[in-house]
Design an enzyme around this catalytic site. Structure first.
Site, short mmCIF file in Angstrom:
data_model
loop_
_atom_site.label_atom_id
_atom_site.label_comp_id
_atom_site.label_asym_id
_atom_site.label_seq_id
_atom_site.Cartn_x
_atom_site.Cartn_y
_atom_site.Cartn_z
N ARG A 164 0.83 -1.22 0.00
CA ARG A 164 0.00 0.00 0.00
C ARG A 164 0.86 1.27 0.00
O ARG A 164 0.54 2.25 0.67
CB ARG A 164 -0.92 0.03 1.23
CG ARG A 164 -2.01 -1.00 1.22
CD ARG A 164 -3.02 -0.73 0.12
NE ARG A 164 -4.23 -1.49 0.30
CZ ARG A 164 -4.41 -2.74 -0.11
NH1 ARG A 164 -3.44 -3.39 -0.74
NH2 ARG A 164 -5.56 -3.35 0.09
N SER A 236 -10.86 -0.51 2.82
CA SER A 236 -10.07 -0.70 4.05
C SER A 236 -9.66 0.67 4.57
O SER A 236 -9.02 1.44 3.86
CB SER A 236 -8.80 -1.49 3.76
OG SER A 236 -9.11 -2.74 3.24
N GLU A 332 -5.13 4.02 6.05
CA GLU A 332 -4.80 3.86 4.64
C GLU A 332 -5.42 4.99 3.80
O GLU A 332 -4.88 5.35 2.75
CB GLU A 332 -5.26 2.48 4.17
CG GLU A 332 -5.82 2.50 2.79
CD GLU A 332 -5.68 1.24 2.02
OE1 GLU A 332 -4.70 1.17 1.29
OE2 GLU A 332 -6.56 0.38 2.12
N1 EPU Z 1 -10.77 -10.83 9.73
C1 EPU Z 1 -11.33 -10.68 11.00
N2 EPU Z 1 -12.45 -9.89 11.11
C2 EPU Z 1 -13.05 -9.31 10.04
C3 EPU Z 1 -12.51 -9.50 8.76
C4 EPU Z 1 -11.35 -10.26 8.63
O1 EPU Z 1 -10.82 -11.19 11.98
O2 EPU Z 1 -14.05 -8.59 10.24
C5 EPU Z 1 -9.52 -11.61 9.60
C6 EPU Z 1 -9.74 -13.02 9.12
O3 EPU Z 1 -8.85 -13.85 9.83
C7 EPU Z 1 -9.31 -13.00 7.67
C8 EPU Z 1 -8.23 -11.93 7.68
O4 EPU Z 1 -8.67 -10.98 8.67
O5 EPU Z 1 -8.79 -14.21 7.25
C9 EPU Z 1 -8.07 -11.23 6.35
O6 EPU Z 1 -9.33 -10.70 5.94
P1 EPU Z 1 -9.63 -10.33 4.42
O7 EPU Z 1 -9.34 -11.49 3.55
O8 EPU Z 1 -10.97 -9.73 4.34
O9 EPU Z 1 -8.51 -9.25 4.09
P2 EPU Z 1 -7.99 -7.93 4.85
O10 EPU Z 1 -6.58 -8.18 5.28
O11 EPU Z 1 -8.93 -7.50 5.90
C10 EPU Z 1 -6.96 -6.96 2.68
C11 EPU Z 1 -7.00 -5.69 1.87
C12 EPU Z 1 -8.32 -5.59 1.13
C13 EPU Z 1 -8.44 -6.82 0.22
C14 EPU Z 1 -8.37 -8.09 1.07
C15 EPU Z 1 -8.40 -9.35 0.27
C16 EPU Z 1 -5.61 -4.14 3.14
C17 EPU Z 1 -5.55 -2.88 3.93
N3 EPU Z 1 -6.82 -4.54 2.74
O12 EPU Z 1 -7.99 -6.87 3.66
O13 EPU Z 1 -8.30 -4.44 0.34
O14 EPU Z 1 -9.67 -6.79 -0.51
O15 EPU Z 1 -7.11 -8.07 1.82
O16 EPU Z 1 -7.17 -9.60 -0.30
O17 EPU Z 1 -4.56 -4.73 2.88
C18 EPU Z 1 -9.00 -2.15 0.27
O18 EPU Z 1 -7.81 -1.87 0.22
O19 EPU Z 1 -9.89 -1.28 0.28
C19 EPU Z 1 -9.36 -3.56 0.37
C20 EPU Z 1 -10.63 -3.92 0.49
#
Ligand code: EPU
Length: 339
Positions: A164, A236, A332
């Site tokens: 990012r 995010s 972010e």
């Molecule tokens: N999780 C929780 N609670 C929640 C949601 C997620 O505990 O409410 C945990 C779960 O263990 C899950 C892990 O977080 O396995 C990862 O969750 P997710 O796959 O939704 O990904 P994220 O790390 O929360 C990042 C990006 C997203 C992208 C997703 C999928 C960043 C800041 N965000 O989110 O990007 O869609 O991975 O790859 O790195 C964006 O930038 O706007 C965005 C949506």
């Protein structure tokens, strides 16, 4: 080129905040960008470049010129036996561009399906999702220097991409209008289904192709993330913190359900969503702002919300995570100076 005064930005930021800017311009070619930047009326006026307003928090009205590059040209700029080079205008909607590439069988961007925003914003925060980052397909970024009006092109290494992150958030912050991005895409792509959510979704599909990956990711995102047309949000809100692997593993000993993601060598990414959820914020609402019930990393803005209210909630979340886990989470979204 149309230049508007006292422009209402409510529909031009996905948080849906009711703010205005003094001037709003949509240059639709490289020449128009240069003409605008040379316009004497704006020489000493603060400037803000925005794509579709999906990663910005207006902390009040913007006292200056908002520039939305509206360059929609797209061309094939080269071809090799296994790849194709596409030069895309900054104003093209990101997901329309991904669809256009996937429809032609050119792979590399399908994991970034349905990310809100425009092509020109994609290198700024090195958009990433489901095991891919846009830096892996970007060959070069063309921009106009806001001060000198010079046209420059940076190659991938010059862009200093990170998680990012890029040069456009540091040395070149507020200094350039990105006009074109050139991507290198695979003609015979091998889909990347390494991300658990994606492989699970595709478990019944034999030999999934990039169109299947796009469909799976589009479905996942539609289920999990709020539609900005219905509920104001900026995706995010925080970055996932990167901490030493030893600390991350200690944390996981305490909380075995915690999922960790590899970052650079000996560092791990901890899901900020998990940290926020553990602190009890998932699904809460305070006044006109809240935290999405399906994804704790997404702050939501209801009708009447202000930038200040969102920032207050963000600070509260940051403090709670710091107190409970001793981890700093960083925003972010880009926040404009308060008016
Ligand atoms: N999780 C929780 N609670 C929640 C949601 C997620 O505990 O409410 C945990 C779960 O263990 C899950 C892990 O977080 O396995 C990862 O969750 P997710 O796959 O939704 O990904 P994220 O790390 O929360 C990042 C990006 C997203 C992208 C997703 C999928 C960043 C800041 N965000 O989110 O990007 O869609 O991975 O790859 O790195 C964006 O930038 O706007 C965005 C949506």
């Amino acid at each position: 080129m149309q230049i508007e005064r006292d422009k209402d930005l409510k529909r031009l930021n996905t948080l849906g905040l009711g703010v205005k800017c003094d001037w709003y311009a949509q240059p639709s070619s490289l020449d128009e960008v240069i003409t605008l930047l040379k316009d004497k009326r704006f020489t000493s006026v603060p400037k803000l470049v925005t794509g579709s307003g999906s990663n910005i928090l207006y902390n009040g009205d913007f006292k200056g010129l908002v520039i939305h590059p509206d360059i929609m040209e797209i061309s094939i700029s080269g071809k090799e036996s296994d790849c194709i080079y596409i030069k895309a205008g900054a104003g093209i909607e990101w997901d329309n561009f991904v669809e256009w590439c996937v429809d032609r069988g050119w792979g590399g961007l399908e994991n970034l399906s349905l990310i809100p925003g425009c092509v020109g914003a994609s290198p700024v925060q090195n958009i990433g999702a489901y095991g891919c980052e846009v830096k892996d397909t970007i060959v070069s970024v063309e921009y106009v220097d806001i001060k000198t009006c010079e046209v420059n092109t940076l190659n991938t290494d010059d862009c200093k991409f990170g998680y990012r992150d890029s040069i456009f958030k540091h040395e070149l912050k507020d200094r350039c209008v990105i006009t074109f991005v050139t991507f290198k895409l695979a003609i015979n792509p091998v889909p990347n289904i390494s991300y658990k959510d994606v492989s699970e979704r595709l478990s019944q599909v034999r030999n999934p192709g990039i169109a299947d990956v796009r469909k799976a990711i589009t479905d996942i995102r539609r289920e999990k993330l709020p539609d900005p047309a219905v509920t104001g949000n900026a995706g995010s809100f925080f970055k996932n913190p990167v901490i030493p692997e030893t600390d991350a593993l200690k944390l996981r000993e305490e909380y075995p359900s915690l999922k960790l993601f590899p970052a650079s060598e000996s560092y791990s990414k901890v899901p900020a969503a998990w940290l926020i959820e553990q602190c009890g914020f998932k699904g809460i609402r305070e006044g006109n702002v809240g935290v999405h019930p399906n994804q704790a990393l997404v702050l939501v803005a209801f009708e009447g919300a202000t930038g200040e209210e969102i920032l207050m909630l963000a600070q509260k979340i940051k403090r709670a995570v710091k107190t409970r886990f001793n981890i700093d989470i960083e925003m972010e979204v880009n926040v404009t100076a308060s008016s």
